[in-house]
Motif scaffolding. Structure first.
Motif: not given
Ligand SMILES: [Zn+2]
Ligand SMILES: [Zn+2]
Length: 328
Positions: A28-29, A32, A35-36
């Protein structure tokens, strides 16, 4: 969680992988940050996604790993051979043989031009296509050896690269054939001879100046401040220090050297080492012995992947840092 994802952090997550109590948090890190738009160097976007894919695959989630590898290819359309190989391997392991083989076949020519491209073979071998892997290895060796026979006037760089490829391909082929219980053939004998020669080349390097003992930038400065006499053994600048090491390693690998690496020194440890031995920390002998005393944890393997963080600790990608330095 708005900080930038650096190459160092990606590498750290890759090393942690499944050892981490919660691999999903690491995935997720990474995803994420992509994604961002928080990947510090946008060129590392594919790298971040492939590390996440690897963690997912190790956890048995091949479908999601495939999605991330596919995304890594799309994010970096210009420089994605490794991502394509990973995707090809995942497709094979998901039972999508035609698609997987198509992806890897497109990369097959790299075996004759890029010493790092043995990852293509790994993907085949790890997916139950050992026989095809051997066929490709033999074909690439035939082609490179033929080329070195017919192009006698190639540049030194091209010769070094051919030697590195011949070394890598024969070793990989030798080990794969051994796994399959096949007897030694001519290329296996060559693999054995090259391996013996590489041990010899490394011994020769050990006898030379302590160039393979590497001092990170801050340590290099501290070293010369503490023992100015070492200015005779080391170049004036850290840039030249790492360039010398890169050149020595490139030369060793050109002679067929494998298992190459740099032993990372620290001033405090050298001082303690010389103290214990009662020897002069500025003598070449002490530096050699100190380098030999460093255990595996202090040794950085060489070469890193072209897109991996450079061995010198600069944080830059190898292909943009010390790799070009060896040619200057
Ligand atoms: Zn052998
Ligand atoms: Zn570097």
């Amino acid at each position: 969680m708005s900080e930038l994802l650096t190459a160092d952090r990606i590498e750290e997550i890759g090393a942690l992988g499944l050892e981490s109590p919660d691999p999903a948090v690491l995935v997720a890190e990474l995803v994420g940050a992509v994604d961002e738009g928080r990947v510090a160097d946008p060129d590392d976007t594919g790298y971040a996604l492939l590390v996440a894919a690897d963690i997912l695959e190790q956890a048995g989630d091949l479908a999601d790993a495939l999605a991330l590898a596919t995304r890594a290819i799309a994010e970096q359309p210009d420089d994605n051979a490794y991502a394509r190989a990973v995707r090809g391997g995942l497709l094979l392991r998901l039972g999508r043989a035609d698609e997987g083989l198509a992806e890897l076949t497109a990369l097959r020519p790299l075996l004759e031009t890029d010493p790092q491209a043995t990852y293509v073979i790994d993907e085949l071998a790890e997916s139950g296509h050992g026989e095809l892997a051997l066929e490709w290895l033999t074909g690439a060796l035939d082609a490179i050896l033929e080329r070195t026979r017919t192009h006698e006037h190639e540049s030194e760089d091209a010769q070094d690269e051919a030697a590195a490829m011949i070394y890598g391909l024969t070793q990989q082929r030798h080990d794969l054939r051994e796994e399959q219980g096949l007897p030694h053939d001519e290329y296996d004998n060559l693999a054995d001879r090259l391996r013996a020669a590489s041990t010899h080349a490394l011994d020769a390097l050990d006898d030379g100046p302590a160039t393979l003992l590497f001092w990170p930038q801050a340590e290099f400065t501290a070293l010369l401040l503490r023992w100015p006499a070492l200015g005779d053994s080391y170049p004036a600048s850290w840039d030249e220090h790492r360039a010398q090491i890169e050149r020595a390693l490139a030369e060793a690998s050109g002679m067929g050297g494998a298992d190459l690496g740099v032993a990372v020194g620290t001033v405090a440890r050298l001082a303690a080492f010389a103290d214990r031995a009662g020897s002069d920390p500025t003598s070449e002998e002490t530096l050699d012995e100190y380098a030999d005393s460093l255990d595996e944890a202090a040794v950085t393997a060489w070469p890193p992947g072209r897109n991996d963080t450079c061995w010198c600790g600069s944080g830059a990608k190898y292909k943009k840092c010390c790799l070009p330095r060896s040619r200057s």
